[in-house]
Enzyme design. Structure first.
Site, PDB file in Angstrom:
ATOM      1  N   ASP A   1      -0.595  -1.258  -4.659  1.00  0.00           N
ATOM      2  CA  ASP A   1      -2.088  -1.342  -4.694  1.00  0.00           C
ATOM      3  C   ASP A   1      -2.522   0.225  -4.528  1.00  0.00           C
ATOM      4  O   ASP A   1      -1.847   1.202  -4.155  1.00  0.00           O
ATOM      5  CB  ASP A   1      -2.451  -1.910  -3.208  1.00  0.00           C
TER       6      ASP A   1
ATOM      7  N   SER B   1       0.956  -1.082  -0.107  1.00  0.00           N
ATOM      8  CA  SER B   1      -0.113  -0.034  -0.115  1.00  0.00           C
ATOM      9  C   SER B   1       1.045   1.255   0.005  1.00  0.00           C
ATOM     10  O   SER B   1       1.839   1.125   0.473  1.00  0.00           O
ATOM     11  CB  SER B   1      -0.945  -0.118   1.376  1.00  0.00           C
TER      12      SER B   1
HETATM   13  P1  13P Z   1      -9.625  -6.833   1.881  1.00  0.00           P
HETATM   14  O1  13P Z   1      -8.758  -5.957   2.872  1.00  0.00           O
HETATM   15  O2  13P Z   1     -10.982  -6.911   2.326  1.00  0.00           O
HETATM   16  O3  13P Z   1      -9.088  -8.262   1.969  1.00  0.00           O
HETATM   17  O4  13P Z   1      -9.355  -6.263   0.552  1.00  0.00           O
HETATM   18  C1  13P Z   1      -7.989  -6.153  -0.161  1.00  0.00           C
HETATM   19  C2  13P Z   1      -8.153  -5.424  -1.198  1.00  0.00           C
HETATM   20  O5  13P Z   1      -8.878  -5.450  -1.860  1.00  0.00           O
HETATM   21  C3  13P Z   1      -6.751  -4.547  -1.419  1.00  0.00           C
HETATM   22  O6  13P Z   1      -6.816  -3.602  -2.460  1.00  0.00           O
END
Ligand code: 13P
Length: 284
Positions: A82, A50
């Protein structure tokens, strides 16, 4: 070190209709544990970072960690950034060597998102990297109202966005959310089929934590080749540390806690890899 383009990992999974676990890691221990789980099951895997954790760790330290840990595995792996709305972070990660990025301009208009995404794809290509796109954004589970699946763009808008930008993977909103679902989410799986049939583009399934095995296999069968898991890792990592301290009061030897956390994260990752059908799918 079989670091391969994200596109290659996803193309095989899409063709053979299995899902690749794309797991968000939070530090060195969780990165190593996810890679070790993939190695043990001979599965391709995508390690996700992230923006928050990239900034927290520092881009150079995080990438150095990735290079060293990836050397230890022989299965195909890729490093993905992400949800990133920040163009400077995208540029820095691409220049450093991340294999793919999710350009998250879902707060902008679709037109502006598209304009910038075209630039991000061009920049990624110069680095041999790939791009995931989204136009709707995802809520946190605690913000869900029950009518998420209704607030989506029209299929024509999705088709136009994918064609105009050339994104490699598309992340649609189908009633999914990030976090811990209070009840099993109601997902618009037909939307995945419609997008895949209209574009031939692999779909990323977000908000994987808490979906049922039936939902995973249905959605993977429809073309969700990348399945994102984040909250499940955080739960495994944090609760295993807490459980260790509860069971061993006064034992402050960090390596013992770390060992318990590594085991818990590996088990969580292996559980999802098996569920998504990617066990044994490594080709390197
Ligand atoms: P969760 O945290 O619900 O597993 O989702 C992960 C996600 O989509 C990261 O982009």
């Amino acid at each position: 070190m079989p670091v391969v383009p994200t596109r290659e990992i996803i193309a095989r999974a899409f063709r053979e209709r299995y899902g690749v676990a794309a797991i968000n890691v939070v530090n060195d221990l969780t990165m190593e544990a996810v890679l070790a789980a993939a190695e043990e099951l001979r599965a391709p895997v995508i390690v996700q970072t992230s923006v928050k954790h990239v900034k927290m760790t520092g881009i150079d330290a995080m990438y150095a960690m990735w290079v060293e840990y990836a050397k230890a595995v022989s299965v195909p792996v890729a490093l993905h950034l992400d949800h990133c709305p920040e163009r400077d972070v995208i540029s820095a990660c691409l220049a450093k060597g991340w294999n793919s990025v999710l350009f998250d301009a879902s707060k902008l208009s679709v037109e502006e998102n598209k304009r910038q995404c075209i630039e991000v794809v061009a920049e990624a290509r110069r680095h041999g990297a790939d791009v995931e796109g989204e136009i709707e954004g995802f809520k946190r589970t605690e913000e869900m109202t029950g009518d998420e699946a209704e607030h989506v763009q029209r299929l024509e808008t999705v088709v136009d966005f994918i064609a105009a930008t050339g994104v490699d993977i598309f992340a649609p909103a189908i009633g999914n959310a990030h976090g811990t679902y209070k009840t099993t989410p109601h997902l618009d799986s037909q939307r995945v089929t419609d997008i895949v049939e209209a574009t031939g583009t692999p779909v990323a399934l977000h908000g994987g934590t808490g979906m049922t095995p039936e939902q995973f296999s249905d959605l993977i069968g429809r073309g969700c080749a990348k399945v994102n898991i984040s909250t499940a890792l955080k739960i495994a990592f944090m609760t295993s540390g807490f459980d260790f301290m509860t069971e061993h009061p006064g034992d402050y030897d960090p390596p013992k806690i770390f060992a318990a956390q590594r085991t818990a994260v590996m088990e969580m990752a292996k559980h999802h890899i098996r569920l998504f059908g990617s066990e044994g799918k490594a080709w390197t």
